[in-house]
Motif scaffolding. Structure first.
Motif, mmCIF file in Angstrom:
data_model
loop_
_atom_site.group_PDB
_atom_site.id
_atom_site.type_symbol
_atom_site.label_atom_id
_atom_site.label_comp_id
_atom_site.label_asym_id
_atom_site.label_seq_id
_atom_site.Cartn_x
_atom_site.Cartn_y
_atom_site.Cartn_z
ATOM 1 N N ARG A 21 -69.693 22.243 59.029
ATOM 2 C CA ARG A 21 -68.392 22.376 59.686
ATOM 3 C C ARG A 21 -67.734 23.637 59.168
ATOM 4 N N ASP A 42 -58.160 16.382 55.766
ATOM 5 C CA ASP A 42 -58.363 14.968 55.442
ATOM 6 C C ASP A 42 -59.278 14.313 56.477
ATOM 7 N N ALA A 43 -59.042 14.602 57.748
ATOM 8 C CA ALA A 43 -59.881 14.033 58.806
ATOM 9 C C ALA A 43 -61.325 14.530 58.692
ATOM 10 N N THR A 45 -62.862 15.456 56.044
ATOM 11 C CA THR A 45 -63.507 15.022 54.792
ATOM 12 C C THR A 45 -63.497 13.504 54.646
ATOM 13 N N SER A 46 -63.248 12.781 55.707
ATOM 14 C CA SER A 46 -63.127 11.329 55.604
ATOM 15 C C SER A 46 -64.470 10.611 55.566
ATOM 16 N N GLY A 47 -65.497 11.219 56.080
ATOM 17 C CA GLY A 47 -66.802 10.557 56.116
ATOM 18 C C GLY A 47 -67.632 10.861 54.883
ATOM 19 N N PRO A 48 -68.826 10.279 54.843
ATOM 20 C CA PRO A 48 -69.720 10.535 53.707
ATOM 21 C C PRO A 48 -70.303 11.947 53.777
ATOM 22 N N ARG A 49 -70.467 12.556 52.627
ATOM 23 C CA ARG A 49 -71.113 13.856 52.456
ATOM 24 C C ARG A 49 -70.574 14.941 53.391
ATOM 25 N N PRO A 50 -69.261 15.160 53.397
ATOM 26 C CA PRO A 50 -68.724 16.226 54.242
ATOM 27 C C PRO A 50 -69.233 17.587 53.766
ATOM 28 N N ARG A 76 -61.652 15.692 47.652
ATOM 29 C CA ARG A 76 -62.136 14.707 48.634
ATOM 30 C C ARG A 76 -63.616 14.943 48.945
ATOM 31 N N ARG A 80 -66.926 12.382 47.860
ATOM 32 C CA ARG A 80 -67.789 11.820 48.896
ATOM 33 C C ARG A 80 -69.189 12.436 48.882
#
Length: 130
Positions: A21, A42-43, A45-50, A76, A80
């Motif tokens: 990304r 924040d959005a 980086t909310s999932g796993p392994r951003p 963050r 993750r």
């Protein structure tokens, strides 16, 4: 905070390049820009392994609020198991990082291709930034 504020930053662009990304930031990253930027990061980086690359080359100014947003995003991402790289050619930005005691905290590359190559092979550090 007005959308027509002359110093406010244009909205970031987000794209995917080779599985990473890439968020391109522009203008001034100050208190007015920090709130919406923080929500976006924040959005992202909310999932796993951003896996984020922040392209700061078009940024003309960053203050402590902007640095705080970058530190939050880094924490963050690390929490993750992901990666965050910054892209800038700016000596000013590197001096700001050093002055804030963040000189060795972020992975900083001068060009996007170098950051993407490094992001592909890098392993995520585990320390957090205060």
């Amino acid at each position: 905070m007005s959308e027509n504020h002359p110093g406010s930053a244009p909205p970031p662009t987000v794209r995917t390049v080779g599985g990473h990304r890439v968020v391109t930031l522009r203008g001034e990253i100050d208190l007015a820009a920090a709130i919406p930027l923080s929500a976006l990061l924040d959005a992202l980086t909310s999932g796993p392994r951003p896996d984020l690359v922040l392209d700061l080359r078009p940024v003309s100014f960053i203050d402590c609020a902007g640095l705080g947003v970058l530190c939050r995003a880094l924490n963050r991402v690390r929490a993750r198991g992901g990666r965050l790289h910054l892209v800038t050619e700016s000596d000013y930005f590197r001096r700001v990082l050093r002055g804030a005691g963040l000189g060795g905290v972020f992975e900083v590359r001068p060009c996007l291709s170098g950051a993407l190559d490094r992001a592909t092979s890098a392993s995520a550090p585990s320390a957090s930034v205060g």
